[in-house]
Enzyme design. Sequence first.
Site, PDB file in Angstrom:
ATOM      1  N   ASP A 101     -85.402 107.167  28.717  1.00 18.86           N
ATOM      2  CA  ASP A 101     -84.702 106.881  29.967  1.00 18.86           C
ATOM      3  C   ASP A 101     -85.682 107.147  31.105  1.00 18.86           C
ATOM      4  O   ASP A 101     -85.952 108.291  31.461  1.00 18.86           O
ATOM      5  CB  ASP A 101     -83.456 107.771  30.082  1.00 18.86           C
ATOM      6  CG  ASP A 101     -82.703 107.540  31.393  1.00 18.86           C
ATOM      7  OD1 ASP A 101     -83.269 106.920  32.314  1.00 18.86           O
ATOM      8  OD2 ASP A 101     -81.556 108.013  31.499  1.00 18.86           O
ATOM      9  N   LYS A 148     -82.814 102.175  39.254  1.00 19.47           N
ATOM     10  CA  LYS A 148     -83.217 102.765  40.536  1.00 19.47           C
ATOM     11  C   LYS A 148     -84.269 101.922  41.266  1.00 19.47           C
ATOM     12  O   LYS A 148     -83.910 100.929  41.866  1.00 19.47           O
ATOM     13  CB  LYS A 148     -83.656 104.211  40.315  1.00 19.47           C
ATOM     14  CG  LYS A 148     -82.454 105.066  39.890  1.00 19.47           C
ATOM     15  CD  LYS A 148     -82.582 106.548  40.149  1.00 19.47           C
ATOM     16  CE  LYS A 148     -81.216 107.203  40.024  1.00 19.47           C
ATOM     17  NZ  LYS A 148     -81.084 108.152  38.943  1.00 19.47           N
ATOM     18  N   PHE A 161     -79.664 114.018  31.559  1.00 18.33           N
ATOM     19  CA  PHE A 161     -78.819 113.269  32.491  1.00 18.33           C
ATOM     20  C   PHE A 161     -79.077 111.785  32.286  1.00 18.33           C
ATOM     21  O   PHE A 161     -80.190 111.301  32.496  1.00 18.33           O
ATOM     22  CB  PHE A 161     -79.083 113.628  33.963  1.00 18.33           C
ATOM     23  CG  PHE A 161     -78.160 112.854  34.871  1.00 18.33           C
ATOM     24  CD1 PHE A 161     -76.869 113.299  35.096  1.00 18.33           C
ATOM     25  CD2 PHE A 161     -78.551 111.646  35.440  1.00 18.33           C
ATOM     26  CE1 PHE A 161     -75.986 112.562  35.887  1.00 18.33           C
ATOM     27  CE2 PHE A 161     -77.668 110.907  36.240  1.00 18.33           C
ATOM     28  CZ  PHE A 161     -76.390 111.375  36.464  1.00 18.33           C
TER      29      PHE A 161
HETATM   30  C1  LIG Z   1     -79.869 108.116  38.058  1.00 15.53           C
HETATM   31  C2  LIG Z   1     -80.086 108.217  36.593  1.00 15.53           C
HETATM   32  C3  LIG Z   1     -79.236 107.566  35.684  1.00 15.53           C
HETATM   33  C4  LIG Z   1     -77.999 106.824  36.110  1.00 15.53           C
HETATM   34  O1  LIG Z   1     -78.236 105.781  36.985  1.00 15.53           O
HETATM   35  P1  LIG Z   1     -77.007 105.193  37.864  1.00 15.53           P
HETATM   36  O2  LIG Z   1     -77.594 104.014  38.552  1.00 15.53           O
HETATM   37  O3  LIG Z   1     -76.588 106.289  38.799  1.00 15.53           O
HETATM   38  O4  LIG Z   1     -75.933 104.845  36.909  1.00 15.53           O
HETATM   39  C5  LIG Z   1     -79.543 107.650  34.344  1.00 15.53           C
HETATM   40  N1  LIG Z   1     -80.611 108.340  33.919  1.00 15.53           N
HETATM   41  C6  LIG Z   1     -81.435 108.991  34.757  1.00 15.53           C
HETATM   42  C7  LIG Z   1     -82.611 109.713  34.211  1.00 15.53           C
HETATM   43  C8  LIG Z   1     -81.194 108.972  36.120  1.00 15.53           C
HETATM   44  O5  LIG Z   1     -81.990 109.645  36.944  1.00 15.53           O
END
Ligand SMILES: *Cc1c(COP(=O)(O)O)cnc(C)c1O
Length: 405
Positions: free
Chosen positions: A230, A259, A145
């Site tokens: 990520d 985040k 994700f």
């Molecule tokens: C939340 C998340 C994203 C996307 O972040 P947004 O601010 O919602 O665009 C990408 N990668 C990971 C692992 C996430 O948990």
Amino acid sequence: MQTNTLSTADYIAIEDQYGAHNYHPLDVVIQRGEGVWVYDVEGNRYLDCLSAYSALNQGHVHPKILEALVTQARQLTLTSRAFRNEQLPLLYKELSELTGYEMSLPMNSGVEAVETALKLARKWAYQVKGVPRHKAEIITVEGNFHGRTISVISFSTEPLYKDDFGPFTPGFITVPYGDAQAIRQAITPNTAAVMIEPIQGEAGVIMPPEGYLRQVREICSENNVLMIADEIQTGLGRTGKLFACQHEDVRPDITVIGKALSGGFYPVSAVLADRDVLGLFRPGEHGSTFGGSPLGAAVARAALRVIVEENLIENAVKMGEYLMDQLAEIPSPHIKEVRGKGLLIGVELKPEAGGARRFCEALQKKGILAKETHENVIRFAPPLIIDRETLDWAVPRIREVLLEA
Ligand SMILES: *Cc1c(COP(=O)(O)O)cnc(C)c1O
């Protein structure tokens, strides 16, 4: 205290009528948050065990971040990058000192930072590695994700995220998660990068086998391929290290954060890398109107200071171990596995338990907000400021729900 003329049901009816239905939230309408607690429009109190998918590592409305936001908002909010501002250089420097990366590039949402990292890896492939133009390949993994843009869902393996949204962006290859040899075999002379989450949060707190991250690092180094991590959800203390890759002493070439970088106040994300990679962007090749704004930078600086000054990483280790032990002791016939690192914990239920949703709804009635991820996993990821006393309040309630339901 505000008074409400509208009830929970009224708000939900309005939302259902006028808002797009791209989420399936629990039926709680939150009005106020403070630390680990939130309060709904009826005045009920809940412990937040999701933390906005780890954007609230510092807790709700942290007073120091609030102060930075308000002070900066009174002074200067946006310059665009056409001009410089006096907050962004300090964010750059502080991010570098904290993370050990030489440079960073600020964006807003997480997925924008992911897109930025992908563009950067492609540019590196053409300019440094010598891959023929527009032939670069990026290896991703099953269950990933990384956000919701068309390019990023192009390599999702979740049908719900992509079925109705093609055509997709080419140039991505997907291999099983946790299988380093599969990455090795997928590498070609045109491979620019491998991108992974060190723990897959959205897939259900999926942990790769021990040693995987180190093997991926080695394979990338041996093959002149960039490793991209990520850490939008796993980073900034969530798993008990600044970055989850550090559990295996791995330093990716590019780390993506978001985040908790703003403590939940304002969308701020960033790509971190050294000069030999991040120095490749030239003026005009990439940008964002709000990315690097003085307001975002001031908020991010305060959010990072809170993580350090309040020892949130150490607290995530201690409270994470405690919570995990307590959850693992619950003798529930519904539980298949309790797993996680730090305060990113997944309780996987057996398929016959009837899905995690009903357990989350039962938890809500007891004053705990948690969210199912996929069918059968309940994620427990409270703010990293949580203390032992609060966990001792929560665990018996979680236990009751998992034993009763
Ligand atoms: C939340 C998340 C994203 C996307 O972040 P947004 O601010 O919602 O665009 C990408 N990668 C990971 C692992 C996430 O948990």
